[in-house]
Design an enzyme around this catalytic site. Structure first.
Site, PDB file in Angstrom:
ATOM      1  N   HIS A 111       0.874  -1.170  -0.060  1.00 49.90           N
ATOM      2  CA  HIS A 111       0.039  -0.070   0.090  1.00 49.90           C
ATOM      3  C   HIS A 111       0.936   1.236  -0.100  1.00 49.90           C
ATOM      4  CE1 HIS A 111      -4.106  -1.235   0.401  1.00 49.90           C
ATOM      5  NE2 HIS A 111      -3.647  -2.410   0.746  1.00 49.90           N
ATOM      6  N   HIS A 223       1.104  -8.678   5.798  1.00 52.15           N
ATOM      7  CA  HIS A 223       0.486  -8.692   4.325  1.00 52.15           C
ATOM      8  C   HIS A 223      -0.859  -9.406   4.548  1.00 52.15           C
ATOM      9  CE1 HIS A 223       0.142  -8.153   0.198  1.00 52.15           C
ATOM     10  NE2 HIS A 223       0.382  -9.218  -0.340  1.00 52.15           N
TER      11      HIS A 223
END
Length: 293
Positions: A111, A223
């Protein structure tokens, strides 16, 4: 370490954005100076990951670092999106990095790439400050890719490439797709991932080869969203960690790791509205011993 960030909860949205612009100018040279692979030895180190715009959870974790007297902090990426306070999270982390540049390390997550965050909450929070948004994504490009603790624990946001000759000496800050995106799975070898065409899932044989070739003992990665904050893989040679909580769901847990010598202790917290912070730590912990050989 956390006391220097108390003021952010008192700032208006505009003040926080102005502060982020200032902090980006200060932190970017420090991120550039960090190696692609950070090495930390003989320090009690807290590892957290996937804060995802949850500033209250970050503050709670930082308060914990004082309680346990952590000497260093390593964050495994995904600071922005999903939650509503990406700017405040970045301000907090960047202030810490500026104050403790050799004690606080911010690895890059998927991100922290414009190709992903342009679709989520971070760009919405900065939709009227495109210069700050652009500067933030340029800063993200300079974040380290991985960290190695005590010459034995490999820390990364996503995973490993699975290449036969994969060597940590070749890891850089540009060719990062595998390290930001790949996930473990139970199948042998490399298999396609539902996350995308370039992304792969890697099995126990891939992890065993990577650790052996690089003289390492364990991988700690983030993650993956986890209901209990922790998942142990492949005879405890790989650990998936998740350190934040969604804004609903009281039964869910999040976890952080504390690496101290040859031990890795996992501590869990969950929502607790009876507490002033809104969270509480569980007494139960999980401890792994890093093998000598």
């Amino acid at each position: 370490m956390h006391k220097i960030t108390d003021l952010f909860s008192m700032m208006t949205s505009k003040e926080q954005k102005d502060k982020l612009r200032e902090n980006l100018a200060r932190v970017t040279p420090l991120l550039i100076a960090d190696d692609a692979v950070i090495r930390l030895n003989n320090q009690k180190t807290l590892i957290a990951t996937d804060i995802h715009g949850n500033a209250d959870a970050l503050d709670f974790i930082l308060d914990f670092t004082k309680q346990i007297e952590a000497e260093a902090l390593v964050f495994l990426g995904d600071y922005v999106d999903r939650g509503a306070e990406s700017v405040r999270v970045l301000n907090t982390l960047f202030e810490l990095k500026c104050k403790y540049p050799k004690k606080v390390f911010l690895l890059r997550g998927n991100h922290e790439t414009e190709e992903i965050n342009r679709f989520y909450e971070f760009q919405m929070e900065l939709e009227n400050e495109r210069d700050i948004y652009s500067a933030a994504n340029k800063a993200f490009e300079n974040m380290p890719t991985a960290a190695i603790l005590n010459d034995s624990v490999f820390c990364v946001h996503g995973g490993i490439s699975g290449k036969k000759d994969e060597n940590i000496k070749d890891i850089n800050k540009r060719d990062t797709v595998y390290y930001l995106w790949n996930d473990p799975c139970e199948e042998i070898g490399l298999t396609p991932s539902p996350r995308g065409r370039q992304i792969r899932q890697f099995g126990p044989d891939i992890v065993e080869r990577f650790l052996k070739n690089n003289d390492l003992k364990m991988i700690i990665r983030g993650h993956s969203v986890l209901e209990n904050g922790l998942k142990l893989w492949f005879n405890h040679t790989l650990v998936s960690l998740y350190s934040s909580l969604p804004f609903t769901g009281t039964r869910l847990k999040a976890a952080v790791a504390v690496v101290d010598g040859n031990e890795v202790k996992f501590c869990f917290y969950q929502r607790d509205e009876s507490k002033e912070a809104g969270f509480s730590w569980e007494e139960k912990t999980v401890t792994l011993t890093i093998p000598d050989e």
